[in-house]
Design a protein around this motif. Structure first.
Motif, PDB file in Angstrom:
ATOM      1  N   PRO A 370       1.105  -1.124  -0.052  1.00  0.00           N
ATOM      2  CA  PRO A 370      -0.042  -0.352  -0.052  1.00  0.00           C
ATOM      3  C   PRO A 370       0.757   1.063   0.048  1.00  0.00           C
ATOM      4  CG  PRO A 370      -0.841  -1.575   1.386  1.00  0.00           C
ATOM      5  CD  PRO A 370       0.760  -2.229   1.248  1.00  0.00           C
ATOM      6  N   ASP A 371       1.730   1.561   0.637  1.00  0.00           N
ATOM      7  CA  ASP A 371       2.960   2.658   0.798  1.00  0.00           C
ATOM      8  C   ASP A 371       3.495   2.545  -0.929  1.00  0.00           C
ATOM      9  OD1 ASP A 371       2.471   2.205   3.363  1.00  0.00           O
ATOM     10  OD2 ASP A 371       4.585   0.940   3.906  1.00  0.00           O
ATOM     11  N   ALA A 372       3.574   1.331  -1.335  1.00  0.00           N
ATOM     12  CA  ALA A 372       4.000   2.025  -3.310  1.00  0.00           C
ATOM     13  C   ALA A 372       2.995   2.667  -3.779  1.00  0.00           C
ATOM     14  CB  ALA A 372       4.456   0.558  -3.745  1.00  0.00           C
ATOM     15  N   VAL A 373       1.814   2.265  -3.572  1.00  0.00           N
ATOM     16  CA  VAL A 373       0.599   2.969  -4.328  1.00  0.00           C
ATOM     17  C   VAL A 373       0.728   4.199  -3.614  1.00  0.00           C
ATOM     18  CG1 VAL A 373      -1.850   2.857  -4.472  1.00  0.00           C
ATOM     19  CG2 VAL A 373      -0.862   0.722  -4.442  1.00  0.00           C
ATOM     20  N   LEU A 374       1.105   4.107  -3.064  1.00  0.00           N
ATOM     21  CA  LEU A 374       0.716   6.063  -2.020  1.00  0.00           C
ATOM     22  C   LEU A 374       1.798   7.185  -2.912  1.00  0.00           C
ATOM     23  CD1 LEU A 374      -0.944   8.183  -0.345  1.00  0.00           C
ATOM     24  CD2 LEU A 374       0.849   7.620   1.091  1.00  0.00           C
ATOM     25  N   ALA A 375       2.389   5.822  -3.273  1.00  0.00           N
ATOM     26  CA  ALA A 375       3.830   7.171  -3.651  1.00  0.00           C
ATOM     27  C   ALA A 375       4.135   7.059  -5.328  1.00  0.00           C
ATOM     28  CB  ALA A 375       5.276   6.502  -3.189  1.00  0.00           C
ATOM     29  N   ALA A 376       3.102   6.001  -5.419  1.00  0.00           N
ATOM     30  CA  ALA A 376       2.688   6.583  -6.674  1.00  0.00           C
ATOM     31  C   ALA A 376       1.751   7.592  -7.104  1.00  0.00           C
ATOM     32  CB  ALA A 376       2.571   4.789  -8.016  1.00  0.00           C
ATOM     33  N   ILE A 377       0.723   8.080  -6.254  1.00  0.00           N
ATOM     34  CA  ILE A 377      -0.485   8.580  -7.038  1.00  0.00           C
ATOM     35  C   ILE A 377       0.457  10.542  -6.697  1.00  0.00           C
ATOM     36  CG2 ILE A 377      -1.714   7.499  -6.678  1.00  0.00           C
ATOM     37  CD1 ILE A 377      -2.426   7.837  -4.008  1.00  0.00           C
ATOM     38  N   GLN A 378       1.006  10.001  -5.314  1.00  0.00           N
ATOM     39  CA  GLN A 378       2.069  11.699  -5.652  1.00  0.00           C
ATOM     40  C   GLN A 378       3.449  12.268  -6.494  1.00  0.00           C
ATOM     41  OE1 GLN A 378       2.960  10.083  -1.486  1.00  0.00           O
ATOM     42  NE2 GLN A 378       1.491  11.142  -0.047  1.00  0.00           N
ATOM     43  N   ILE A 379       2.559  11.559  -7.161  1.00  0.00           N
ATOM     44  CA  ILE A 379       3.632  11.426  -8.067  1.00  0.00           C
ATOM     45  C   ILE A 379       3.874  13.180  -8.245  1.00  0.00           C
ATOM     46  CG2 ILE A 379       5.765  11.442 -10.602  1.00  0.00           C
ATOM     47  CD1 ILE A 379       5.569   8.164  -9.083  1.00  0.00           C
ATOM     48  N   PRO A 380       4.748  14.015  -8.927  1.00  0.00           N
ATOM     49  CA  PRO A 380       3.971  15.798  -9.527  1.00  0.00           C
ATOM     50  C   PRO A 380       4.112  15.596 -10.581  1.00  0.00           C
ATOM     51  CG  PRO A 380       6.270  15.686  -8.266  1.00  0.00           C
ATOM     52  CD  PRO A 380       5.452  14.736  -8.204  1.00  0.00           C
TER      53      PRO A 380
END
Length: 451
Positions: A370-380
């Motif tokens: 789940p942390d990787a999902v959160l990091a992926a959608i936060q890429i500017p």
């Protein structure tokens, strides 16, 4: 005194200018020394503040009482190794009894603030030993690959990780991979780095580019087979399945399982075969998988099912035959139809650039972390090329590939065009170069390179 003051001011000004304009130079000249002193001086107090210490053992308390000494202080993890690098610091810590590698990972952000570093990551080396990597500046802002990389057969350095280490695409360890990214996210640059890294190796490249070939056909001189539409792609995948079956027959004929044959010489895949019998490994690059899965008529639906079935078979059985899949797309979801989820389950490696919705990130990392999902959608949007890479083990990293223009990729492929193998099964799909394509270097994605 005046001269000394002027010298100090100049040094401080130079350090500030380097830190602003050339952070890598600043780190190598000033930053590494200051950071090393800061870490070593603050180490015990920071570990105590971050909850990474253990109370004294009973025998130490008893010894202190017997000898009438003060109560011993809590002990932080032991520093087993301290090594500066070109991007940061590496600490190898020996954990105390009762400590866990997860404790260090959970405190990474607090360690980053306490030591005034740009980033802190940790990994377990072995039982009781944790490696903490600290970066002194944003290494992904301006990616500079190290001059020396660990190159091996079927192992390509494609990007730089946020901890300063090199990110490799190792096909023998992770045979199949999925790469996602919205338009303008840097997915094409990542693919060019991959092709440019594979070009000098003894490998056959097979491309499926249903965008009329605008991404892969400029690199055609290094490809053994190319398809630019779904109909040709279906025939090409059938040829790959036939090649896979033929290689399995070769492996089976060379196994020679008898009592006199050592275990190490029993062949189970192409890498166990002798060099003179080993088939050339094949890397299949699919540029836009959605174009293979979409359909509008009954005939297109049959073709679509045929294509997805062939891809699933190659993903399930292709590794031992030396056939590796690199699936790319803007979106990869269950709405693409039956078989897509089965295909995704076979794609061990996952890389997600900036995506337009959380569902795409979930398709890449929902079953991993789940942390990787959160990091992926936060890429500017302004950080083109930044991506999250992980695998089914649950580990993930932020990576960014160095910018490689289409001209650079074309020149690399042309320089190694003599390494392009002729595979009989794929001969009908060998790209035919025009005279113009053989001499000119395309300048843009839409520049035609083949006929």
């Amino acid at each position: 005194m005046t001269a000394l003051t002027v010298a100090v001011v100049l040094v401080v000004a130079a350090a500030g200018l380097l830190r602003w304009r050339r952070p890598a130079w600043y780190w190598m000249t000033f930053g590494v020394t200051l950071a090393s002193l800061r870490v070593l001086v603050r180490y015990a107090s920071v570990m105590d503040a971050c909850g990474l210490t253990v109370p004294p053992s009973r025998w130490r308390l008893a010894l202190a009482r017997v000898t009438n000494r003060p109560v011993p202080e809590s002990r932080p993890p032991r520093i087993l190794r301290f090594r500066p690098t070109r991007t940061g610091l590496v600490l190898r810590l020996g954990l105390r009894p009762g400590q866990d590698a997860f404790d260090v990972a959970a405190a990474s952000d607090r360690l980053r603030h306490s030591f005034s570093m740009y980033g802190v990551t940790s990994r377990e080396v072995r039982s009781g030993v944790v490696e903490v990597r600290m970066t002194g500046y944003d290494v992904l802002k301006r990616v500079q690959m190290p001059a020396k990389v660990d190159t091996r057969p079927m192992r390509v350095p494609v990007a730089l990780r946020e901890d300063g280490s090199v990110h490799y695409r190792d096909y023998r360890a992770v045979p199949h991979a999925l790469t996602l990214g919205a338009t303008g996210s840097g997915k094409s640059v990542y693919q060019r780095n991959l092709v440019a890294g594979l070009a000098p190796m003894d490998v056959a490249l097979v491309g499926i580019d249903c965008k009329q070939g605008v991404e892969l056909f400029p690199l055609a001189r290094r490809f053994s087979a190319l398809a630019d539409n779904p109909d040709t792609a279906a025939e090409l995948l059938d040829a790959l399945v036939s090649r896979m079956e033929g290689i399995y027959q070769l492996i089976r004929a060379e196994q020679r399982i008898t009592a006199a044959v050592p275990d190490a010489e029993i062949a189970a895949d192409i890498w166990d075969l002798p060099d003179h019998l080993r088939p050339v490994p094949v890397v299949v690059l699919v540029d836009e998988v959605a174009e293979l899965a979409l359909f509008a008529t009954k005939d297109e639906e049959k073709r679509r099912d045929h294509i997805i079935t062939a891809l699933v078979r190659l993903a399930q059985l292709g590794r031992a035959a030396g056939i590796y899949l690199e699936i790319c797309g803007q979106r990869f979801g269950s709405e693409l139809g039956k078989g897509i989820t089965m295909l995704r389950a076979q794609l061990t490696g996952r890389t997600a650039h900036r995506v337009n919705d959380e569902t795409s990130a979930n398709m890449a990392f929902g079953d991993i972390s789940p942390d990787a999902v959160l990091a992926a959608i936060q890429i500017p949007a302004e950080r083109r090329g930044l991506a999250i890479s992980g695998d089914v083990t649950g580990g993930w990293h932020r990576i960014r590939a160095p910018h490689t223009s289409l001209r650079q990729a074309v020149n690399t492929c042309n320089r190694h065009a003599d390494r392009t193998p002729d595979l009989p099964e794929l001969a009908p799909f060998r790209p035919q170069l025009t005279a113009t394509a053989a001499t000119a270097v395309p300048q843009s994605k839409t520049a035609p390179a083949t006929a």
